[in-house]
Scaffold this active site. Structure first.
Site, PDB file in Angstrom:
ATOM      1  CB  CYS A   1       6.403   2.830   6.841  1.00 30.71           C
ATOM      2  SG  CYS A   1       4.762   2.308   7.729  1.00 30.71           S
TER       3      CYS A   1
ATOM      4  CG  HIS B   1       7.326   0.967   2.612  1.00 30.24           C
ATOM      5  ND1 HIS B   1       6.776   1.620   3.747  1.00 30.24           N
ATOM      6  CD2 HIS B   1       6.806   1.251   1.345  1.00 30.24           C
ATOM      7  CE1 HIS B   1       6.080   2.581   3.135  1.00 30.24           C
ATOM      8  NE2 HIS B   1       5.852   2.705   1.938  1.00 30.24           N
TER       9      HIS B   1
END
Length: 472
Positions: free
Chosen positions: A79, A144
């Protein structure tokens, strides 16, 4: 008489113009840009990718109205680094963003941990570039790219943010603060506000207001819908689960989560049409990495491998782009591209000159898609993590492992990477081995380090989801 007519003609032309300038052309309006980004979705888990289990009519419609890319790659199979490459338009390994940034998973000797693991502030983002082109910018959903305040989306080019700074959270409202406060929902900067709605729906709903507000004032906008669907935890609503009576377990839940994702996409597409701006909007849909089959029952078939591995199933992703009047509907593009190509593609579409983009690896995709440029956008692509590294050169793929000899595959004839040609192509094998290390020698060291045990886990996951190693 002839002189009189000439005099009258000159008098008729407005002062300061010539006869050739009497017809004015209104400058082309800058296109709106919407990036729809899924999380941990399987390569095969969409109707446009051939799935007969999943229900994705709105995404399938984008494929019918635009271009489907059959060899689209992310810059990393997990990610955080994948998002760093997307946001900066370049290989994030060059600035040390090599490891996934997951608090509590890091080595005891990692340089940083927790909120300090983020996209370096000296890196220019996609949103920064588009703001300079006069765009309103917003991100909804998963960030993130750093939890510390200096990494916050509103300090990285985005005007608006409603989402969470961390990497994974519940799809339902937290009634008590989660263990990791980076996963609380936040509106703007510092205003923490949980959503009452199922999160996939909430992300879409928030974007609709942004789209409408800017449409009314004719301001071009960039909306980044960074869905956390279909990342764990496996949260789905009963109505969606009921749509898949033949499926069971996690496969049933991931199908329901995918349906909610598609419905959210449909809301956005319908809003564009309602406002009459759909024909002047670029829409892109893609995913951050391969599906983690062992975690959410996603499918990457016919590719081998899963998230966190460097087999095709870990780094090749679904990818759609539509731009009415600019891209031919219902077509495919079959040459390799990367998600770091989106920054220069968007920048050029927004009226920017790509010559002004310094120190990036991506390219404007439009000339390649339209056939103006017939060569590949990229002759070589690279990936790495710790001792593992990969090079794709032309149609050849070289993979270096930490626990066995490197292998060589010819992808057009071996998409599943089952036939190692190292012995048959010794010169190519050695040359690519050298070229891969030469590339690595240009990189920065990782800014943070995962516990070494996770490298071993990923190798085990690769073997489990590689038919070659299971004699399947």
């Amino acid at each position: 008489m002839r002189h009189l007519l000439a005099l009258l003609f000159v008098m008729y032309i407005p002062w300061g113009t010539t006869a050739q300038q009497t017809t004015t052309v209104e400058p082309a309006k800058k296109p709106n840009i919407i990036l729809l980004f899924a999380d941990d979705a399987g390569y095969a888990d969409f109707g446009f990718q051939g799935s007969t289990e999943m229900i994705t009519p709105h995404l399938d419609k984008i494929a019918l109205e635009g271009v489907r890319f059959t060899q689209a790659y992310v810059t990393h199979p997990t990610c955080g680094p994948s998002r760093a490459g997307l946001m900066t338009g370049k290989s994030q390994y060059r600035f040390g963003y090599e490891e996934n940034n997951v608090p509590t998973y890091m080595s005891a000797v990692s340089a940083v941990d927790g909120t300090e693991m983020g996209l370096p502030i000296e890196e220019v983002t996609m949103a920064d570039y588009l703001k300079k082109q006069g765009y309103a910018t917003a991100i909804y959903g998963k960030w993130h790219l750093g939890g510390a305040d200096r990494f916050h989306p509103t300090k990285r080019g985005f005007d608006e943010f409603y989402g969470f700074r961390g990497g994974a959270r519940s799809y339902f409202e937290y009634t008590e603060a989660p263990k990791d406060r980076m996963n609380l929902m936040e509106r703007g900067f510092g205003k923490f506000e949980e959503s009452k709605a199922y999160l996939t729906e909430a992300i879409a709903n928030e974007s609709l207001d942004f789209i409408e507000r800017n449409s009314k004032i004719n301001k071009p906008f960039f909306a980044f819908l960074s869905f956390n669907a279909v990342h764990t935890p496996m949260d789905a609503v009963p109505e969606d689960l009921a749509k898949f009576p033949k499926l069971t377990g996690k496969r049933k839940i991931v199908a329901a989560m995918g349906l909610a994702l598609d419905r959210a996409v449909g809301k956005v597409l319908n809003k564009l049409k309602e406002l009459g701006i759909d024909k002047n909007t670029i829409v892109v849909f893609t995913n951050d990495n391969g599906g983690p089959t062992d975690a959410n029952a996603s499918s990457n078939l016919p590719l081998s491998g899963i998230k966190a591995t460097h087999l095709e199933g870990g780094i090749r992703v679904p990818f759609l782009m539509k731009w009415p009047g600019k891209l031919t509907p219902n077509t495919t593009y079959t040459k390799p591209i990367s998600t770091f190509d989106l920054l220069p593609t968007f920048f050029k579409a927004a009226g920017g000159d790509t010559k002004n983009l310094k120190d990036i690896d991506g390219v404007d995709l439009l000339p390649y898609i339209n056939g103006t440029l017939t060569e590949r956008p990229h002759e070589t692509l690279f990936w790495k993590r710790d001792a593992r590294a990969v090079m794709r050169k032309g149609d050849w793929k070289f993979i270096r492992f930490p626990d066995r000899p490197a292998e060589l595959f010819y992808l057009p004839e071996d998409e599943r990477e089952l036939n190692n040609l190292a012995d048959k192509e010794p010169e190519r094998y050695l040359q690519m081995y050298k070229e891969l290390f030469a590339w690595e020698a240009t990189l920065e060291r990782p800014r943070w380090l995962l516990k070494k045990e996770y490298e071993w886990r990923d190798v085990q996951r690769m073997d489990k989801f590689w038919p070659k190693k299971n004699n399947q």
